[in-house]
Design an enzyme around this catalytic site. Structure first.
Site, PDB file in Angstrom:
ATOM      1  CG  ASP A  44       1.519 -10.803  23.116  1.00  0.00           C
ATOM      2  OD1 ASP A  44       0.346 -10.818  23.093  1.00  0.00           O
ATOM      3  OD2 ASP A  44       2.087  -9.303  23.444  1.00  0.00           O
ATOM      4  CE1 TYR A  98       0.135  -4.574  19.855  1.00  0.00           C
ATOM      5  CE2 TYR A  98       1.308  -3.644  21.517  1.00  0.00           C
ATOM      6  CZ  TYR A  98       0.441  -4.767  20.836  1.00  0.00           C
ATOM      7  OH  TYR A  98       0.179  -5.957  21.502  1.00  0.00           O
ATOM      8  CG  HIS A 127      -2.534 -14.164  25.287  1.00  0.00           C
ATOM      9  ND1 HIS A 127      -2.073 -14.542  24.006  1.00  0.00           N
ATOM     10  CD2 HIS A 127      -2.069 -12.963  25.625  1.00  0.00           C
ATOM     11  CE1 HIS A 127      -1.121 -13.725  23.714  1.00  0.00           C
ATOM     12  NE2 HIS A 127      -1.047 -12.715  24.764  1.00  0.00           N
TER      13      HIS A 127
END
Length: 303
Positions: free
Chosen positions: A108, A218, A274
């Site tokens: 990730d 982010y 995931h």
């Protein structure tokens, strides 16, 4: 680690430690014997994401499962969440632990850091394995009016980048927000057990700086994207393994890495979402050991 649910005998092999790095304290869980292997977890997880695969990996590797800055028990400063700074942190961590050259596995957002490690510090990284993600600045950006399916998968990118509203909306509702991520991204809503979700959520909710740090990766994307646009000018020559869950990113991880690397081995894991290391730990260890122990990584391994 005594308060955590862990595989039998885990504490006999691994120990929890803190490492001071020029004013930044990072937490890592280390153990095993053999060539050093750095494990970098994704968002919104901690080193605990690797718990199911660490004992098997430790039979042939000195395993270092790290809480990068901003996650788990590591320090949570107000800045430094761009991929270049995160990579530099981990180079310093591994050097402090006595490892000047090592292999890297990143899942990730740990894939973002892993790529930056290999690109910025090629003398330090022997092999790179990346797991089920795309990389901002490399992967083509979807159009604004993209499909509903793509929006369902990527909406959190925009939300997490907000300057403050996201923290106000999520604070006090951390279990709802982060629990939703695990339920929607795994192969089934209960593939990641409740006790593990509790560990990840508590790591964020119990620290007043937790939400700010969690969103920090982010909020730093403009910087990371600009860095990656420079990094991609020089292709990676080291062996790269790209693993995707068939029910989430699939072949996208390998497709992303082929944009910047010459030697990419692709594996897509069936019946997996995931969180490959938690959903399919036995298969993941087989894939990873085959890559780390092989002389050639040019072939595509079966999924």
């Amino acid at each position: 680690m005594s308060s955590l649910r862990l595989p039998a005998g885990f504490a006999d092999v691994f120990s929890s430690r803190f490492v001071e790095l020029n004013g930044l304290r990072l937490h890592a869980v280390t153990g095993g014997d053999g060539p050093p292997l750095l494990l970098i977890s994704g968002w919104p997880q901690t080193w605990y994401a690797w718990r199911e695969v660490m004992p098997a990996l430790a039979r042939h590797h000195t395993v270092v499962a790290v809480d990068s800055r901003g996650c788990g028990l590591s320090d949570k400063p107000g800045d430094g969440y761009d991929a270049g700074t995160l990579a530099a942190d981990l180079v310093a961590l591994m050097a402090e632990l006595g490892h000047d050259r090592f292999d890297v596995v990143g899942h990730d957002i740990g894939m973002w850091t892993g790529y930056a490690l290999a690109a910025d510090h090629p003398e330090r990284v022997g092999r790179l394995a990346v797991v089920d993600a795309i990389i901002p600045g490399l992967t083509p950006t979807p159009s604004f009016f993209t499909s509903a399916a793509v929006s369902q998968r990527l909406w959190h990118f925009g939300f997490n980048r907000l300057s403050d509203l996201n923290e106000e909306l999520v604070r006090g509702r951390e279990r709802l927000y982060f629990g939703y991520q695990f339920a929607r991204k795994a192969a089934t809503p209960d593939a990641i057990p409740e006790y593990a979700v509790d560990v990840y959520v508590d790591a964020i909710a119990s620290d007043p700086r937790g939400l700010q740090a969690s969103f920090g990766y982010y909020r730093a994307l403009d910087e990371t994207i600009a860095q990656n646009e420079q990094r991609k000018e020089t292709r990676l020559t080291l062996p790269v393994l790209a693993v995707g869950g068939a029910l989430y990113s699939g072949a996208q991880a390998a497709g992303t890495m082929r944009l910047v690397a010459d030697d990419v081995t692709e594996v897509v894991v069936d019946d997996c979402g995931h969180y490959v290391a938690e959903e399919q730990p036995v298969r993941f260890v087989e894939i990873l050991e085959g890559f780390l122990g092989s002389e050639s990584t040019a072939e595509v391994l079966p999924g």
